[in-house]
Design a protein around this motif. Structure first.
Motif, PDB file in Angstrom:
ATOM      1  N   TYR A  79       0.823  -1.201   0.000  1.00  0.00           N
ATOM      2  CA  TYR A  79       0.000   0.000   0.000  1.00  0.00           C
ATOM      3  C   TYR A  79       0.860   1.255   0.000  1.00  0.00           C
ATOM      4  CZ  TYR A  79       1.138   0.674   4.910  1.00  0.00           C
ATOM      5  OH  TYR A  79       1.818   0.886   6.089  1.00  0.00           O
ATOM      6  N   TYR A  87      -9.365  13.336  -4.757  1.00  0.00           N
ATOM      7  CA  TYR A  87      -9.467  11.923  -5.119  1.00  0.00           C
ATOM      8  C   TYR A  87      -8.931  11.710  -6.533  1.00  0.00           C
ATOM      9  CZ  TYR A  87     -11.623   7.289  -4.895  1.00  0.00           C
ATOM     10  OH  TYR A  87     -11.833   5.946  -4.860  1.00  0.00           O
ATOM     11  N   THR A  91      -5.905   9.238  -7.808  1.00  0.00           N
ATOM     12  CA  THR A  91      -6.068   8.339  -8.958  1.00  0.00           C
ATOM     13  C   THR A  91      -4.919   8.526  -9.942  1.00  0.00           C
ATOM     14  OG1 THR A  91      -8.467   8.388  -8.664  1.00  0.00           O
ATOM     15  CG2 THR A  91      -7.645   7.641 -10.801  1.00  0.00           C
ATOM     16  N   ASP A 108      -6.151  -0.336  -6.332  1.00  0.00           N
ATOM     17  CA  ASP A 108      -7.376   0.324  -5.866  1.00  0.00           C
ATOM     18  C   ASP A 108      -7.015   1.619  -5.159  1.00  0.00           C
ATOM     19  OD1 ASP A 108      -9.069  -1.851  -6.629  1.00  0.00           O
ATOM     20  OD2 ASP A 108      -8.533  -2.893  -4.787  1.00  0.00           O
ATOM     21  N   VAL A 109      -7.862   2.629  -5.319  1.00  0.00           N
ATOM     22  CA  VAL A 109      -7.735   3.882  -4.580  1.00  0.00           C
ATOM     23  C   VAL A 109      -8.933   3.959  -3.643  1.00  0.00           C
ATOM     24  CG1 VAL A 109      -7.647   6.392  -4.743  1.00  0.00           C
ATOM     25  CG2 VAL A 109      -6.553   5.000  -6.518  1.00  0.00           C
ATOM     26  N   ARG A 110      -8.642   4.105  -2.350  1.00  0.00           N
ATOM     27  CA  ARG A 110      -9.705   4.148  -1.346  1.00  0.00           C
ATOM     28  C   ARG A 110      -9.470   5.325  -0.410  1.00  0.00           C
ATOM     29  NH1 ARG A 110     -11.652  -1.124   0.192  1.00  0.00           N
ATOM     30  NH2 ARG A 110     -13.112   0.085   1.446  1.00  0.00           N
ATOM     31  N   SER A 111     -10.532   6.020  -0.064  1.00  0.00           N
ATOM     32  CA  SER A 111     -10.447   7.063   0.942  1.00  0.00           C
ATOM     33  C   SER A 111     -10.422   6.412   2.323  1.00  0.00           C
ATOM     34  CB  SER A 111     -11.647   8.001   0.851  1.00  0.00           C
ATOM     35  OG  SER A 111     -11.631   8.695  -0.362  1.00  0.00           O
TER      36      SER A 111
END
Length: 114
Positions: A79, A87, A91, A108-111
């Protein structure tokens, strides 16, 4: 948070030393660029999935099994934690990471919840 997904196969593949060195250099440059922009918070690779354990509750009792496998062989293998303006910027950073040499990975991009 930018999550890199892979499989045990990624760890089982013996890459030539030169290729491993190229991957390391590309990731070092990637991290340095994030540090220079002030967006880098942390990054870690994770140990091979074969070294993982999964704990599930079954009838109120924790059941431990080797490997984090559920319905799929895909697992998080590393990670990057970044702090950036949007956001969309996160990305863009993930897309840059995807261009680094190495095994093809799903990213994956997650907040992160506050």
């Amino acid at each position: 948070m930018i999550l890199v997904n892979g499989s045990q196969q990624d760890f089982d593949t013996d890459l030539p030393a030169e290729e491993m060195k190229a991957i390391g250099a590309a990731l070092d440059e990637f991290n340095d660029n994030l540090r220079e922009s002030g967006e880098f918070l942390d990054a870690q690779g994770l140990a091979a999935p074969a070294e993982a354990r999964r704990i599930k509750i079954k009838e109120g009792i924790p059941v431990v099994t080797d490997g984090p496998y559920g319905e799929t062989q895909e697992v998080v293998i590393g990670y990057w934690l970044v702090e950036c303006e949007s956001y969309d910027r996160a990305t863009e950073i993930a897309a840059q990471l995807a261009r680094c040499p190495g095994p093809e990975s799903v990213i994956d991009v997650r907040s992160i919840m506050e």
